[in-house]
Write a protein that holds these residues in place. Structure first.
Motif, PDB file in Angstrom:
ATOM      1  N   TYR A  43       0.837  -1.199   0.000  1.00 39.39           N
ATOM      2  CA  TYR A  43       0.000   0.000   0.000  1.00 39.39           C
ATOM      3  C   TYR A  43       0.873   1.250   0.000  1.00 39.39           C
ATOM      4  O   TYR A  43       1.817   1.379   0.780  1.00 39.39           O
ATOM      5  N   THR A  44       0.575   2.176  -0.900  1.00 35.28           N
ATOM      6  CA  THR A  44       1.282   3.455  -0.961  1.00 35.28           C
ATOM      7  C   THR A  44       0.282   4.586  -1.092  1.00 35.28           C
ATOM      8  O   THR A  44      -0.787   4.422  -1.692  1.00 35.28           O
ATOM      9  N   ASP A  45       0.602   5.740  -0.524  1.00 35.59           N
ATOM     10  CA  ASP A  45      -0.208   6.933  -0.701  1.00 35.59           C
ATOM     11  C   ASP A  45       0.701   8.157  -0.618  1.00 35.59           C
ATOM     12  O   ASP A  45       1.918   8.029  -0.531  1.00 35.59           O
ATOM     13  N   SER A  46       0.112   9.340  -0.633  1.00 33.74           N
ATOM     14  CA  SER A  46       0.898  10.568  -0.715  1.00 33.74           C
ATOM     15  C   SER A  46       1.325  11.120   0.640  1.00 33.74           C
ATOM     16  O   SER A  46       2.071  12.097   0.687  1.00 33.74           O
ATOM     17  N   ILE A  47       0.901  10.515   1.748  1.00 36.50           N
ATOM     18  CA  ILE A  47       1.183  11.098   3.060  1.00 36.50           C
ATOM     19  C   ILE A  47       1.964  10.169   3.983  1.00 36.50           C
ATOM     20  O   ILE A  47       2.243  10.526   5.128  1.00 36.50           O
ATOM     21  N   HIS A  48       2.285   8.944   3.538  1.00 36.23           N
ATOM     22  CA  HIS A  48       3.081   8.028   4.346  1.00 36.23           C
ATOM     23  C   HIS A  48       4.279   7.547   3.531  1.00 36.23           C
ATOM     24  O   HIS A  48       4.178   7.364   2.321  1.00 36.23           O
TER      25      HIS A  48
ATOM     26  N   PRO B  22       3.562  16.366  -0.647  1.00 34.73           N
ATOM     27  CA  PRO B  22       4.255  16.915   0.519  1.00 34.73           C
ATOM     28  C   PRO B  22       5.623  16.279   0.726  1.00 34.73           C
ATOM     29  O   PRO B  22       5.906  15.176   0.255  1.00 34.73           O
ATOM     30  N   VAL B  23       6.474  17.005   1.434  1.00 35.64           N
ATOM     31  CA  VAL B  23       7.702  16.417   1.956  1.00 35.64           C
ATOM     32  C   VAL B  23       7.296  15.563   3.150  1.00 35.64           C
ATOM     33  O   VAL B  23       6.558  16.016   4.033  1.00 35.64           O
ATOM     34  N   LYS B  24       7.790  14.317   3.182  1.00 34.16           N
ATOM     35  CA  LYS B  24       7.361  13.377   4.225  1.00 34.16           C
ATOM     36  C   LYS B  24       8.545  12.998   5.122  1.00 34.16           C
ATOM     37  O   LYS B  24       9.646  12.746   4.640  1.00 34.16           O
ATOM     38  N   TYR B  25       8.283  12.981   6.418  1.00 40.54           N
ATOM     39  CA  TYR B  25       9.269  12.561   7.402  1.00 40.54           C
ATOM     40  C   TYR B  25       8.683  11.381   8.172  1.00 40.54           C
ATOM     41  O   TYR B  25       7.475  11.328   8.416  1.00 40.54           O
ATOM     42  N   THR B  26       9.516  10.488   8.610  1.00 41.46           N
ATOM     43  CA  THR B  26       9.034   9.434   9.495  1.00 41.46           C
ATOM     44  C   THR B  26      10.155   8.984  10.425  1.00 41.46           C
ATOM     45  O   THR B  26      11.335   8.983  10.050  1.00 41.46           O
ATOM     46  N   VAL B  27       9.789   8.631  11.633  1.00 38.69           N
ATOM     47  CA  VAL B  27      10.730   8.124  12.624  1.00 38.69           C
ATOM     48  C   VAL B  27       9.970   7.134  13.496  1.00 38.69           C
ATOM     49  O   VAL B  27       8.797   7.334  13.813  1.00 38.69           O
TER      50      VAL B  27
ATOM     51  N   PRO C 187      -4.431  11.290  14.097  1.00 35.56           N
ATOM     52  CA  PRO C 187      -4.132  12.580  13.456  1.00 35.56           C
ATOM     53  C   PRO C 187      -3.522  13.568  14.442  1.00 35.56           C
ATOM     54  O   PRO C 187      -3.974  13.695  15.590  1.00 35.56           O
ATOM     55  N   ILE C 188      -2.470  14.254  13.997  1.00 34.81           N
ATOM     56  CA  ILE C 188      -1.848  15.303  14.807  1.00 34.81           C
ATOM     57  C   ILE C 188      -1.497  16.464  13.891  1.00 34.81           C
ATOM     58  O   ILE C 188      -1.268  16.290  12.689  1.00 34.81           O
ATOM     59  N   GLY C 189      -1.451  17.665  14.420  1.00 34.44           N
ATOM     60  CA  GLY C 189      -1.039  18.830  13.644  1.00 34.44           C
ATOM     61  C   GLY C 189      -1.931  19.057  12.442  1.00 34.44           C
ATOM     62  O   GLY C 189      -3.144  18.858  12.473  1.00 34.44           O
ATOM     63  N   THR C 190      -1.303  19.459  11.356  1.00 27.82           N
ATOM     64  CA  THR C 190      -2.036  19.759  10.129  1.00 27.82           C
ATOM     65  C   THR C 190      -1.477  18.944   8.977  1.00 27.82           C
ATOM     66  O   THR C 190      -0.470  18.244   9.107  1.00 27.82           O
ATOM     67  N   PHE C 191      -2.124  19.037   7.838  1.00 30.45           N
ATOM     68  CA  PHE C 191      -1.679  18.409   6.595  1.00 30.45           C
ATOM     69  C   PHE C 191      -1.510  16.899   6.736  1.00 30.45           C
ATOM     70  O   PHE C 191      -0.548  16.308   6.289  1.00 30.45           O
ATOM     71  N   PHE C 192      -2.470  16.252   7.398  1.00 28.58           N
ATOM     72  CA  PHE C 192      -2.575  14.797   7.470  1.00 28.58           C
ATOM     73  C   PHE C 192      -1.381  14.124   8.138  1.00 28.58           C
ATOM     74  O   PHE C 192      -1.050  12.982   7.830  1.00 28.58           O
TER      75      PHE C 192
ATOM     76  N   ASN D  86       4.123  15.451   7.588  1.00 34.98           N
ATOM     77  CA  ASN D  86       4.092  16.007   6.242  1.00 34.98           C
ATOM     78  C   ASN D  86       4.212  17.527   6.301  1.00 34.98           C
ATOM     79  O   ASN D  86       3.740  18.166   7.239  1.00 34.98           O
ATOM     80  N   ASP D  87       4.845  18.087   5.253  1.00 34.92           N
ATOM     81  CA  ASP D  87       5.030  19.533   5.203  1.00 34.92           C
ATOM     82  C   ASP D  87       5.055  19.961   3.738  1.00 34.92           C
ATOM     83  O   ASP D  87       5.361  19.163   2.843  1.00 34.92           O
ATOM     84  N   ARG D  88       4.737  21.236   3.476  1.00 35.94           N
ATOM     85  CA  ARG D  88       4.830  21.800   2.132  1.00 35.94           C
ATOM     86  C   ARG D  88       6.007  22.759   2.092  1.00 35.94           C
ATOM     87  O   ARG D  88       6.005  23.798   2.729  1.00 35.94           O
ATOM     88  N   TRP D  89       7.050  22.394   1.373  1.00 36.09           N
ATOM     89  CA  TRP D  89       8.209  23.269   1.253  1.00 36.09           C
ATOM     90  C   TRP D  89       8.027  24.316   0.161  1.00 36.09           C
ATOM     91  O   TRP D  89       8.501  25.428   0.275  1.00 36.09           O
ATOM     92  N   PHE D  90       7.356  23.910  -0.890  1.00 39.83           N
ATOM     93  CA  PHE D  90       7.217  24.798  -2.043  1.00 39.83           C
ATOM     94  C   PHE D  90       5.738  24.957  -2.394  1.00 39.83           C
ATOM     95  O   PHE D  90       5.038  23.963  -2.549  1.00 39.83           O
ATOM     96  N   LYS D  91       5.272  26.179  -2.465  1.00 40.18           N
ATOM     97  CA  LYS D  91       3.884  26.465  -2.806  1.00 40.18           C
ATOM     98  C   LYS D  91       3.821  27.430  -3.983  1.00 40.18           C
ATOM     99  O   LYS D  91       4.602  28.391  -4.051  1.00 40.18           O
ATOM    100  N   LYS D  92       2.910  27.165  -4.882  1.00 41.85           N
ATOM    101  CA  LYS D  92       2.730  28.066  -6.011  1.00 41.85           C
ATOM    102  C   LYS D  92       2.065  29.372  -5.546  1.00 41.85           C
ATOM    103  O   LYS D  92       1.077  29.343  -4.813  1.00 41.85           O
ATOM    104  N   ARG D  93       2.627  30.511  -5.967  1.00 42.13           N
ATOM    105  CA  ARG D  93       2.042  31.800  -5.618  1.00 42.13           C
ATOM    106  C   ARG D  93       0.803  32.062  -6.446  1.00 42.13           C
ATOM    107  O   ARG D  93       0.798  31.868  -7.658  1.00 42.13           O
ATOM    108  N   LYS D  94      -0.262  32.506  -5.810  1.00 44.46           N
ATOM    109  CA  LYS D  94      -1.459  32.914  -6.539  1.00 44.46           C
ATOM    110  C   LYS D  94      -1.441  34.409  -6.855  1.00 44.46           C
ATOM    111  O   LYS D  94      -2.098  34.860  -7.757  1.00 44.46           O
ATOM    112  N   PHE D  95      -0.678  35.169  -6.058  1.00 43.02           N
ATOM    113  CA  PHE D  95      -0.578  36.610  -6.269  1.00 43.02           C
ATOM    114  C   PHE D  95       0.874  37.022  -6.176  1.00 43.02           C
ATOM    115  O   PHE D  95       1.632  36.510  -5.363  1.00 43.02           O
ATOM    116  N   ASP D  96       1.272  37.958  -7.003  1.00 40.85           N
ATOM    117  CA  ASP D  96       2.637  38.500  -6.947  1.00 40.85           C
ATOM    118  C   ASP D  96       2.667  39.671  -5.967  1.00 40.85           C
ATOM    119  O   ASP D  96       1.684  40.352  -5.782  1.00 40.85           O
TER     120      ASP D  96
END
Length: 435
Positions: free
Chosen positions: A52-57, A80-85, A386-391, A425-435
């Motif tokens: 099993y694989t998904d985008s958050i583990h 997302p950038v994923k960390y696990t320990v 669930p803890i924090g944000t972003f799954f 999980n964390d978002r390092w890079f986000k697309k800007r909607k406004f300059d």
């Protein structure tokens, strides 16, 4: 908050892994020790399933899982950038036909990070791979101790993995692993005089092997929606046979056993292993192949099965041959498992977002002792909180099982393993909607 949790978690389990041996299994006496890494807590809570694989583990057993599609729920934004320990605590009851004893160990299990790079994904981390930790005694027919065996050490693994998304449904990947560590063991033989009294000085054989080498792990995963609600997920991995370099030392010591049962060396003679061609040897790591598949409803439930073939008969180390009527034979692992989530995006109840995992496995370890194949069985359960944000979530798993048998004067282990981890999980890079 998540970063603080990660630092605390790593600190606790790093201290515990230095403070205690990684295993207390008598079966770690053989080969390169007991296999420590059997997947993340999420995998182990589902009977060891790695398909099993998904985008958050992070799936550390299949490098193809590092790649994946961007997230449609975030405007096709990057994964997302994923960390696990993770770490574990094991309590084991050892018994044979006449005696019982209890032991326990606490270990750090893995630390890893996965980064999205377009259609690629990169992962790297470190984990204990095998562990040696035993103290065994051998007695004669009168119940008098005649031999004592002790060992410690094991292999660690540092890895770098790369996955690539070929199509929206198919991805492939490869891990390159650097294995390193050492195994130390000793065998003490008690000697007696003609009256059967224990002599003051005893003899002990000491061995040490420093191991290092590379191996690779190849993976593929395939996903496809069968209809609007049902998804097929399948995967396979293959680890070719490889060699580790083993640099060996051997010596013989004269020891005195004091009143506290400690062995005090009184003289040591080193063996010239170079003269007999054993100073540096190749240790063969066996090949492994796994394949599995399952179905489920995305973000709701999943059930699957996996079969792993273990070519343990390929294992070889010239330093230890023909030891104690033990041979190596091909083994296997068969796993069943899955998960259930009541409602992953519920705002009305925390318990509805908890992931409930379950599974079981049977393993033929590849050890054959006294003409008996050694098996291992386990049943597991777990939750993802669930803890924090972003799954992000904290994972807790428990496995109950047994290894070995009491027949043929062998040892049976009944164990309870408690595993905990953080999957962040964390978002390092986000697309800007406004300059």
């Amino acid at each position: 908050m998540i970063k603080k949790l990660l630092v605390v978690f790593v600190a606790i389990f790093t201290m515990s892994c230095f403070a205690q041996e990684g295993t207390a299994s008598p079966y770690s006496f053989y080969g390169i020790g007991s296999l420590k890494f059997k997947g993340t807590v999420e995998n182990r809570s589902m009977g060891g399933l790695s398909i099993y694989t998904d985008s958050i583990h992070i799936n550390l057993r299949n490098p193809a899982s590092f790649a994946g599609k961007n997230l449609s729920s975030f405007d096709r934004g990057s994964r997302p950038v994923k960390y696990t320990v993770g770490g574990s605590y094991s309590s084991t009851n050892l018994k044979n036909r006449t005696t019982k004893s209890n032991t326990s160990s606490t270990t750090f299990d893995y630390l890893a990070i996965a980064l999205p790079v377009g259609k690629f994904g990169v992962g790297f981390g470190i984990m204990p791979f095998t562990s040696v930790g035993y103290k065994l005694e051998k007695t004669n027919a009168e119940g008098i101790e005649t031999n004592r065996f002790q060992g410690e050490g094991g292999l660690n693994k540092v890895f770098v993995g790369l996955g690539y998304l070929i199509t929206d449904n198919l991805s492939v990947g490869v891990d390159v692993n650097y294995n390193f560590g050492n195994i130390q063991n000793s065998a003490l033989e008690y000697r007696f005089d003609n009256d059967g009294l224990l002599l003051q000085r005893q003899s002990r054989e000491n061995n040490r092997s420093d191991l290092s080498g590379l191996n690779v792990n190849l993976g593929v995963t395939y996903k496809r929606m069968l209809n609007e609600n049902l998804q097929l997920i399948s995967g396979a991995t293959y680890t070719p046979k490889s060699n580790l370099t083993s640099r060996n030392e051997r010596s013989f010591s004269t020891v005195v056993i004091n009143t506290s049962d400690l062995e005090i060396p009184r003289g040591t003679v080193n063996v010239d292993l170079e003269a007999i061609g054993l100073e540096e040897t190749d240790l063969v790591l066996p090949s492994k192949f796994s394949i599995g598949a399952g179905i489920g409803k995305p973000r709701k439930w999943f059930a699957g099965a996996e079969f792993t073939s273990l070519k343990i008969s390929e294992f070889e180390n010239p330093l230890y041959t023909g030891i104690n009527n033990t041979t190596y034979e091909d083994g296997y692992i068969f796993s069943l498992g899955g998960f259930y989530i009541p409602k992953y995006n519920s705002f009305s109840g925390y318990q509805k977002r908890i992931v409930y995992r379950f599974g079981s496995r049977i393993e033929k370890t590849g050890l054959n002792m006294q003409n008996k194949s050694i098996y291992e069985f386990g049943t597991s359960f777990g939750v993802g909180l669930p803890i924090g944000t972003f799954f992000s979530n904290a994972n807790v798993g428990i496995e109950i099982g047994k290894r070995g048998t009491t027949s043929s004067n062998l040892i049976q282990e009944n164990f309870v393993n408690l595993q905990i981890s953080l999957s962040l999980n964390d978002r390092w890079f986000k697309k800007r909607k406004f300059d």
